[in-house]
Design a protein around this motif. Structure first.
Motif, PDB file in Angstrom:
ATOM      1  N   TYR A  53       0.781  -1.234   0.000  1.00 19.66           N
ATOM      2  CA  TYR A  53       0.000   0.000   0.000  1.00 19.66           C
ATOM      3  C   TYR A  53       0.815   1.287   0.000  1.00 19.66           C
ATOM      4  O   TYR A  53       0.472   2.243  -0.662  1.00 19.66           O
ATOM      5  CB  TYR A  53      -0.949   0.023   1.190  1.00 19.66           C
ATOM      6  CG  TYR A  53      -2.193  -0.795   0.989  1.00 19.66           C
ATOM      7  CD1 TYR A  53      -2.917  -0.698  -0.197  1.00 19.66           C
ATOM      8  CD2 TYR A  53      -2.652  -1.643   1.975  1.00 19.66           C
ATOM      9  CE1 TYR A  53      -4.057  -1.441  -0.391  1.00 19.66           C
ATOM     10  CE2 TYR A  53      -3.797  -2.389   1.787  1.00 19.66           C
ATOM     11  CZ  TYR A  53      -4.495  -2.279   0.609  1.00 19.66           C
ATOM     12  OH  TYR A  53      -5.617  -3.009   0.428  1.00 19.66           O
ATOM     13  N   CYS A  54       1.856   1.380   0.806  1.00 16.50           N
ATOM     14  CA  CYS A  54       2.531   2.676   0.850  1.00 16.50           C
ATOM     15  C   CYS A  54       4.039   2.482   0.963  1.00 16.50           C
ATOM     16  O   CYS A  54       4.540   1.383   1.136  1.00 16.50           O
ATOM     17  CB  CYS A  54       1.984   3.560   1.971  1.00 16.50           C
ATOM     18  SG  CYS A  54       2.743   3.295   3.573  1.00 16.50           S
ATOM     19  N   SER A  55       4.773   3.588   0.901  1.00 20.60           N
ATOM     20  CA  SER A  55       6.227   3.513   0.811  1.00 20.60           C
ATOM     21  C   SER A  55       6.903   3.211   2.147  1.00 20.60           C
ATOM     22  O   SER A  55       8.124   3.119   2.223  1.00 20.60           O
ATOM     23  CB  SER A  55       6.781   4.804   0.232  1.00 20.60           C
ATOM     24  OG  SER A  55       6.326   5.898   0.990  1.00 20.60           O
ATOM     25  N   VAL A  56       6.116   3.041   3.216  1.00 26.98           N
ATOM     26  CA  VAL A  56       6.734   2.611   4.478  1.00 26.98           C
ATOM     27  C   VAL A  56       7.310   1.200   4.325  1.00 26.98           C
ATOM     28  O   VAL A  56       8.337   0.858   4.871  1.00 26.98           O
ATOM     29  CB  VAL A  56       5.714   2.666   5.634  1.00 26.98           C
ATOM     30  CG1 VAL A  56       6.298   2.088   6.911  1.00 26.98           C
ATOM     31  CG2 VAL A  56       5.276   4.099   5.880  1.00 26.98           C
ATOM     32  N   ALA A  57       6.625   0.366   3.512  1.00 25.16           N
ATOM     33  CA  ALA A  57       7.112  -0.979   3.189  1.00 25.16           C
ATOM     34  C   ALA A  57       7.170  -1.904   4.409  1.00 25.16           C
ATOM     35  O   ALA A  57       8.190  -2.545   4.681  1.00 25.16           O
ATOM     36  CB  ALA A  57       8.459  -0.928   2.495  1.00 25.16           C
ATOM     37  N   CYS A  58       6.083  -1.974   5.142  1.00 25.10           N
ATOM     38  CA  CYS A  58       6.037  -2.859   6.311  1.00 25.10           C
ATOM     39  C   CYS A  58       6.146  -4.327   5.874  1.00 25.10           C
ATOM     40  O   CYS A  58       5.590  -4.726   4.863  1.00 25.10           O
ATOM     41  CB  CYS A  58       4.721  -2.670   7.063  1.00 25.10           C
ATOM     42  SG  CYS A  58       4.572  -1.025   7.782  1.00 25.10           S
ATOM     43  N   GLY A  59       6.852  -5.101   6.696  1.00 24.24           N
ATOM     44  CA  GLY A  59       7.013  -6.521   6.412  1.00 24.24           C
ATOM     45  C   GLY A  59       5.788  -7.306   6.859  1.00 24.24           C
ATOM     46  O   GLY A  59       5.168  -6.994   7.875  1.00 24.24           O
ATOM     47  N   THR A  91       4.270  -4.671  13.606  1.00 26.90           N
ATOM     48  CA  THR A  91       3.026  -3.891  13.608  1.00 26.90           C
ATOM     49  C   THR A  91       2.523  -3.667  12.185  1.00 26.90           C
ATOM     50  O   THR A  91       3.289  -3.791  11.227  1.00 26.90           O
ATOM     51  CB  THR A  91       3.241  -2.512  14.255  1.00 26.90           C
ATOM     52  OG1 THR A  91       4.200  -1.795  13.458  1.00 26.90           O
ATOM     53  CG2 THR A  91       3.762  -2.641  15.663  1.00 26.90           C
ATOM     54  N   LEU A  92       1.250  -3.330  12.051  1.00 28.41           N
ATOM     55  CA  LEU A  92       0.675  -2.926  10.765  1.00 28.41           C
ATOM     56  C   LEU A  92      -0.355  -1.840  11.042  1.00 28.41           C
ATOM     57  O   LEU A  92      -1.040  -1.884  12.069  1.00 28.41           O
ATOM     58  CB  LEU A  92      -0.027  -4.107  10.076  1.00 28.41           C
ATOM     59  CG  LEU A  92       0.845  -5.254   9.566  1.00 28.41           C
ATOM     60  CD1 LEU A  92      -0.047  -6.376   9.041  1.00 28.41           C
ATOM     61  CD2 LEU A  92       1.795  -4.793   8.476  1.00 28.41           C
ATOM     62  N   CYS A  93      -0.472  -0.892  10.129  1.00 25.84           N
ATOM     63  CA  CYS A  93      -1.530   0.113  10.278  1.00 25.84           C
ATOM     64  C   CYS A  93      -2.851  -0.544   9.852  1.00 25.84           C
ATOM     65  O   CYS A  93      -2.856  -1.658   9.320  1.00 25.84           O
ATOM     66  CB  CYS A  93      -1.217   1.353   9.437  1.00 25.84           C
ATOM     67  SG  CYS A  93      -1.634   1.173   7.701  1.00 25.84           S
ATOM     68  N   PRO A  94      -3.997   0.113  10.061  1.00 24.45           N
ATOM     69  CA  PRO A  94      -5.285  -0.526   9.719  1.00 24.45           C
ATOM     70  C   PRO A  94      -5.362  -0.982   8.268  1.00 24.45           C
ATOM     71  O   PRO A  94      -5.980  -2.011   7.975  1.00 24.45           O
ATOM     72  CB  PRO A  94      -6.313   0.575  10.016  1.00 24.45           C
ATOM     73  CG  PRO A  94      -5.661   1.410  11.061  1.00 24.45           C
ATOM     74  CD  PRO A  94      -4.198   1.402  10.744  1.00 24.45           C
ATOM     75  N   LYS A  95      -4.749  -0.237   7.368  1.00 21.97           N
ATOM     76  CA  LYS A  95      -4.796  -0.653   5.961  1.00 21.97           C
ATOM     77  C   LYS A  95      -4.062  -1.976   5.765  1.00 21.97           C
ATOM     78  O   LYS A  95      -4.552  -2.896   5.128  1.00 21.97           O
ATOM     79  CB  LYS A  95      -4.126   0.428   5.089  1.00 21.97           C
ATOM     80  CG  LYS A  95      -5.112   1.217   4.278  1.00 21.97           C
ATOM     81  CD  LYS A  95      -4.438   2.394   3.646  1.00 21.97           C
ATOM     82  CE  LYS A  95      -4.082   2.090   2.220  1.00 21.97           C
ATOM     83  NZ  LYS A  95      -3.563   3.249   1.503  1.00 21.97           N
ATOM     84  N   GLY A  96      -2.851  -2.038   6.328  1.00 17.12           N
ATOM     85  CA  GLY A  96      -2.078  -3.266   6.203  1.00 17.12           C
ATOM     86  C   GLY A  96      -2.749  -4.420   6.925  1.00 17.12           C
ATOM     87  O   GLY A  96      -2.723  -5.559   6.460  1.00 17.12           O
ATOM     88  N   ALA A  97      -3.378  -4.126   8.068  1.00 22.19           N
ATOM     89  CA  ALA A  97      -4.023  -5.181   8.848  1.00 22.19           C
ATOM     90  C   ALA A  97      -5.243  -5.749   8.121  1.00 22.19           C
ATOM     91  O   ALA A  97      -5.706  -6.837   8.443  1.00 22.19           O
ATOM     92  CB  ALA A  97      -4.434  -4.635  10.220  1.00 22.19           C
TER      93      ALA A  97
HETATM   94  S1  SF4 Z   1       0.947  -1.503   6.853  1.00 20.44           S
HETATM   95 FE1  SF4 Z   1       0.274   0.622   6.591  1.00 20.44          FE
HETATM   96  S2  SF4 Z   1       2.113   1.857   7.013  1.00 20.44           S
HETATM   97 FE2  SF4 Z   1       2.791  -0.257   6.589  1.00 20.44          FE
HETATM   98  S3  SF4 Z   1       3.256  -0.286   4.364  1.00 20.44           S
HETATM   99 FE3  SF4 Z   1       1.127  -0.992   4.637  1.00 20.44          FE
HETATM  100  S4  SF4 Z   1      -0.116   0.866   4.386  1.00 20.44           S
HETATM  101 FE4  SF4 Z   1       1.989   1.530   4.753  1.00 20.44          FE
END
Ligand code: SF4
Length: 196
Positions: A53-59, A91-97
């Motif tokens: 979703y975004c450039s944070v690139a969460c694993g 962790t993940l933000c709501p979008k990632g979760a």
């Molecule tokens: S979990 Fe959220 S903050 Fe992390 S990459 Fe996905 S959208 Fe971005």
């Protein structure tokens, strides 16, 4: 406790006493309560990936079930943050979760589509057709617009009529190779979604 009437107190203690008595004569629910539920990820295949979703690139850790047979399609049923990824530490933000819904969404595009010039609709094409067409168009455009030298005669080797965006779901190594290949063509407008 302060609000409990005498009648209520007797009721509670009566029920407690009955429970203890049942336990004494062998009807204790303790073994049932102590039964360990099977861990839902126990037989799953774990795959590491990156949130798209975004450039944070969460694993991500993605868990799928399938019988492992060659013609069986594994299905992802659980996703959580990867504790080993320094970016998000599990962790993940709501979008990632909510990624599991994105993966199984009926409207998710899983194949290439092509809209011919002048047409008002997209048509499904094979991956080979899509990649061959992209390669053909890129080659033609580069042959036409590649700038080997600038107006002062200095070698610049630029190809500025095409841009390139790398996907986030790549490892550092594949992102590095993508960068090298794209830059070697002369493309200047290049970015990676995950800013790896
Ligand atoms: S979990 Fe959220 S903050 Fe992390 S990459 Fe996905 S959208 Fe971005």
């Amino acid at each position: 406790m302060a609000d409990m009437t005498r009648r209520q107190f007797l009721k509670v203690t009566g029920v407690t006493l009955a429970g203890s008595s049942l336990a004494l004569i062998g009807f204790s629910p303790t073994p049932a309560l102590a039964e360990v539920r099977e861990f839902k990820l126990a037989r799953a295949t774990e795959t590491r990936n990156t949130c798209p979703y975004c450039s944070v690139a969460c694993g991500l850790l993605m868990y799928s079930l399938g019988d492992g047979a060659k013609n069986a399609q594994a299905s992802i049923f659980h996703i959580e943050g990867d504790p080993d990824r320094p970016v998000n530490r599990g962790t993940l933000c709501p979008k990632g979760a909510g990624l599991i819904d994105f993966i199984h969404s009926k409207s998710r595009l899983t194949h290439p589509e092509y809209r011919a010039p002048g047409s008002d609709k997209f048509e499904r094409v094979s991956w080979d057709d899509a990649l061959n067409r992209v390669a053909r168009l890129m080659k033609d455009d580069r042959d036409k617009n590649f700038i080997a030298k600038n107006k002062d005669g200095v070698t610049v080797n630029r190809w500025i009529t095409v841009g390139f965006l790398g996907a986030s779901a790549t490892t550092n190594e594949t992102a590095y190779l993508t960068y090298k290949v794209v830059r070697s063509t002369g493309v200047l407008a290049f970015d990676n979604q995950a800013r790896l």
